[in-house]
Design a protein around this motif. Structure first.
Motif, mmCIF file in Angstrom:
data_model
loop_
_atom_site.group_PDB
_atom_site.id
_atom_site.type_symbol
_atom_site.label_atom_id
_atom_site.label_comp_id
_atom_site.label_asym_id
_atom_site.label_seq_id
_atom_site.Cartn_x
_atom_site.Cartn_y
_atom_site.Cartn_z
ATOM 1 N N MET A 290 0.737 11.031 -0.071
ATOM 2 C CA MET A 290 1.396 10.294 1.115
ATOM 3 C C MET A 290 0.368 9.408 1.806
ATOM 4 N N TYR A 291 -0.996 9.734 1.622
ATOM 5 C CA TYR A 291 -1.985 8.709 1.961
ATOM 6 C C TYR A 291 -3.125 9.129 1.520
ATOM 7 N N ASN A 292 -3.930 8.344 0.761
ATOM 8 C CA ASN A 292 -5.368 8.539 -0.029
ATOM 9 C C ASN A 292 -6.310 7.468 0.255
ATOM 10 N N GLY A 293 -7.698 7.655 0.116
ATOM 11 C CA GLY A 293 -8.464 6.864 0.111
ATOM 12 C C GLY A 293 -9.062 6.295 1.469
ATOM 13 N N ALA A 294 -10.161 5.263 1.382
ATOM 14 C CA ALA A 294 -10.575 4.818 2.623
ATOM 15 C C ALA A 294 -9.555 3.966 3.547
ATOM 16 N N PRO A 295 -9.647 4.373 4.732
ATOM 17 C CA PRO A 295 -8.723 3.917 5.528
ATOM 18 C C PRO A 295 -9.218 2.615 6.533
ATOM 19 N N ASN A 296 -10.034 1.855 5.988
ATOM 20 C CA ASN A 296 -10.627 0.734 6.404
ATOM 21 C C ASN A 296 -9.720 -0.389 6.478
ATOM 22 N N GLN A 297 -8.533 -0.418 5.935
ATOM 23 C CA GLN A 297 -7.497 -1.679 5.853
ATOM 24 C C GLN A 297 -6.758 -1.796 7.084
ATOM 25 N N TYR A 298 -6.828 -0.736 7.926
ATOM 26 C CA TYR A 298 -5.957 -0.488 9.132
ATOM 27 C C TYR A 298 -6.615 -0.197 10.386
ATOM 28 N N HIS A 299 -6.289 -0.604 11.665
ATOM 29 C CA HIS A 299 -6.161 -0.243 12.725
ATOM 30 C C HIS A 299 -5.387 1.170 13.005
ATOM 31 N N ALA A 350 -0.407 2.948 11.835
ATOM 32 C CA ALA A 350 -1.687 2.159 11.092
ATOM 33 C C ALA A 350 -1.113 0.486 11.019
ATOM 34 N N THR A 351 -1.948 -0.266 11.591
ATOM 35 C CA THR A 351 -1.740 -1.731 11.624
ATOM 36 C C THR A 351 -2.673 -2.394 10.804
ATOM 37 N N ARG A 352 -2.199 -3.133 10.019
ATOM 38 C CA ARG A 352 -3.134 -3.844 8.899
ATOM 39 C C ARG A 352 -4.219 -4.870 9.695
ATOM 40 N N ARG A 353 -5.598 -4.590 9.542
ATOM 41 C CA ARG A 353 -6.537 -5.696 10.320
ATOM 42 C C ARG A 353 -6.168 -6.987 9.703
ATOM 43 N N THR A 354 -6.753 -7.761 10.464
ATOM 44 C CA THR A 354 -6.805 -9.486 10.455
ATOM 45 C C THR A 354 -7.447 -9.728 9.234
ATOM 46 N N GLY A 355 -6.927 -10.420 8.325
ATOM 47 C CA GLY A 355 -7.727 -10.687 7.068
ATOM 48 C C GLY A 355 -7.731 -9.934 5.918
ATOM 49 N N ILE A 356 -6.867 -8.733 6.104
ATOM 50 C CA ILE A 356 -6.811 -7.788 5.075
ATOM 51 C C ILE A 356 -5.549 -8.014 4.307
ATOM 52 N N LYS A 357 -5.687 -7.934 2.917
ATOM 53 C CA LYS A 357 -4.412 -8.207 2.225
ATOM 54 C C LYS A 357 -3.842 -6.724 1.616
ATOM 55 N N ASP A 361 2.526 -3.972 6.110
ATOM 56 C CA ASP A 361 1.656 -4.697 7.403
ATOM 57 C C ASP A 361 1.503 -3.506 8.397
ATOM 58 N N ARG A 362 2.618 -2.609 8.543
ATOM 59 C CA ARG A 362 2.357 -1.510 9.502
ATOM 60 C C ARG A 362 2.941 -0.380 8.831
ATOM 61 N N TYR A 380 6.253 -0.794 6.620
ATOM 62 C CA TYR A 380 6.975 -2.017 7.197
ATOM 63 C C TYR A 380 6.270 -3.227 6.477
ATOM 64 N N ASP A 381 7.074 -4.076 6.199
ATOM 65 C CA ASP A 381 6.690 -5.525 5.648
ATOM 66 C C ASP A 381 6.167 -6.055 6.474
ATOM 67 N N GLU A 382 5.558 -7.653 5.974
ATOM 68 C CA GLU A 382 5.045 -8.295 7.097
ATOM 69 C C GLU A 382 5.935 -9.046 8.038
ATOM 70 N N ASP A 383 7.218 -9.144 7.690
ATOM 71 C CA ASP A 383 8.034 -9.555 8.806
ATOM 72 C C ASP A 383 8.443 -8.503 9.581
ATOM 73 N N GLY A 384 7.975 -7.195 9.625
ATOM 74 C CA GLY A 384 8.236 -6.168 10.607
ATOM 75 C C GLY A 384 9.428 -5.454 10.253
ATOM 76 N N ASN A 385 10.041 -5.623 9.044
ATOM 77 C CA ASN A 385 11.316 -4.833 8.743
ATOM 78 C C ASN A 385 10.778 -3.613 8.211
ATOM 79 N N LEU A 386 11.468 -2.440 8.361
ATOM 80 C CA LEU A 386 11.283 -1.246 7.735
ATOM 81 C C LEU A 386 11.496 -1.453 6.074
ATOM 82 N N TRP A 387 10.573 -1.080 5.192
ATOM 83 C CA TRP A 387 10.749 -1.410 3.792
ATOM 84 C C TRP A 387 11.083 0.082 3.002
ATOM 85 N N ARG A 388 10.151 0.547 3.479
ATOM 86 C CA ARG A 388 10.026 2.105 2.583
ATOM 87 C C ARG A 388 10.013 3.405 3.464
ATOM 88 N N VAL A 389 10.582 4.331 2.956
ATOM 89 C CA VAL A 389 10.463 5.595 3.796
ATOM 90 C C VAL A 389 10.052 6.618 2.942
#
Length: 452
Positions: A290-299, A350-357, A361-362, A380-389
């Protein structure tokens, strides 16, 4: 406790400067023996009584179960209280996640949610509860959230003050000391056809070993080795992961043995948004568990608690008589086998940090108050649309005891396909005492195993 949530804004600002988050006071920690459960959940029932008081969880196995057997359903006579469908979901909207609402809308009437009596079954050994208390007094998050210190065995922050602490609670939650099991994953086509990939999983949780000290574990949370059994085109592929506690000091180490090339190579990119192997690009590496690894890419923002219908006590999906063909359907799993209950969950955005690929996105996570297990998430994708659940269907494993996933899936709303992992019904029960000593998880050991 409420003041600590409010104080999260200040502490997040400190995180940006590299300073540590402070541990709780003794007075606050004492709440883990009073109004809160040992893991930090609200001990009492909700106002309506639809969420009962926590009374210790499923700390003893049901009658008839024996060690070495697959877990049996402790509630065989339970029937759904009601079923949520696309036609009546407006009646329950305040208790449904955005992801569940979208699944009901897009896949109804075949996708529905049978809701059962809430059973607060999550339970852990007493020595783990003791560590929750100790961690509360000492644990700190460091370096923009990439690591923690002064914590051992289980979740560091039973009284969290911000979203970052909640996500670390999930990452470091107790899952036993070691476990060995076999299961299959699949990525069904739009018509429901699929070809399973069978893997052997061996975990050694150095961080959670009873009696372990920080200086003993070499900065490791766990070691994981997966060995692909089938299909024949993938058989013999081995992945080895060393997951680290302070990921600034030492990032995740990963190796992969490809049976075709017959070489064990470092896999430095096995993290973040990289496609999860054998997922048909339907899931990223950091979505495993469900989530793993360093959380440094998001706020990370703690949005508070909600009462939500979530997957829980999925003994029907775990039943040894149920086969993959019984589970897999076009678009989503067979919802007749799913079980949803009303539980209190921490909601973290979780909101993607500026400059992070990153492809997401959220992201929004729904974290069980009784176990710190992420039960659902939305991507959510970069357009703000719910992409995956994504959903995690969980049970209590009696041998430990421990509350953990039996099956996970990520639904791609655009592709109308999904990834599913945990099809373990054809294989022996999880073994939480395989007798690993740690040396089985070195690169040289994986190389030797690959050659046999």
């Amino acid at each position: 406790m409420r003041s600590r949530v409010a104080a999260g804004i200040t502490m997040l600002a400190l995180a940006g400067s590299g300073q540590a988050f402070s541990a709780v006071s003794v007075t606050e920690a004492e709440q883990l023996k009073q109004a809160l459960t040992p893991v930090g959940a609200e001990r009492g029932a909700n106002t309506s009584g639809s969420i009962p008081e926590w009374t210790g969880g499923l700390s003893e196995p049901p009658a008839g179960w024996r060690r070495g057997q697959t877990e049996v359903n402790p509630f065989p006579d339970d029937e759904p209280l009601f079923v949520i469908t696309a036609n009546n979901m407006h009646l329950y909207e305040d208790k449904l996640s955005e992801g569940s609402l979208k699944m009901l809308e897009q896949y109804g009437p075949d996708f529905f949610m049978p809701v059962y009596q809430t059973r607060r079954t999550a339970a852990f050994p007493e020595h783990v509860y003791d560590k929750y208390y100790e961690n509360a007094l000492s644990a700190e998050v460091l370096d923009n959230g990439n690591g923690v210190r002064d914590t051992i065995m289980t979740s560091p922050f039973p009284i969290p003050e911000n979203g970052l602490e909640v996500i670390w609670n999930h990452i470091l939650r107790y899952r036993g000391e070691e476990v060995s099991f076999r299961s299959a994953s699949a990525t069904p086509q739009v018509d429901g056809s699929y070809n399973p990939v069978v893997n052997q999983y061996d975990y050694y949780f150095a961080y959670s070993k009873k009696g372990a000290e920080l200086e003993d574990i070499d900065n490791k949370i766990f070691y994981l080795k997966t060995d692909t059994i089938s299909p024949s085109t993938l058989a013999g592929t081995i992945t080895l992961v060393h997951e680290t506690l302070d990921q600034v000091r030492s990032p995740r180490l990963a190796w992969r043995y490809d049976a075709g090339s017959r070489r064990l190579r470092r896999s430095p990119n096995l993290a973040y948004e990289t496609d999860l192997p054998n997922s048909s690009s339907l899931r990223s590496v950091d979505q495993k568990d469900m989530y793993n690894g360093a959380p440094n890419q998001y706020h990370w923002k703690l949005k508070g608690k909600r009462e939500v219908f979530v997957p829980y006590n999925a003994y029907k999906l775990h039943d040894k008589s149920v086969r993959p063909d019984d589970v897999i359907r076009a678009g989503h799993i067979n919802q007749e086998l799913a079980r949803y209950e009303l539980h209190r969950v921490w909601v973290v955005e979780a909101t993607r940090r500026t400059g992070i690929k990153h492809i997401y996105d959220r992201r929004v996570f729904y974290v069980d108050e009784d176990s710190w297990q992420i039960l659902m998430s939305e991507e959510y994708d970069e357009d703000g649309n719910l992409w995956r659940v994504s959903e995690a269907h969980n049970i209590s494993y009696y041998q430990v005891p421990v509350f953990w996933t039996t099956m996970e899936m990520t639904y791609d709303l655009k592709a109308r396909r999904y990834y599913i992992d945990g099809l373990d019904q054809n294989y022996p029960a999880y073994n939480f005492n395989p007798g690993f000593r740690g040396k089985e998880f070195t690169a040289s050991s994986a190389r030797r195993a690959a050659r046999h």
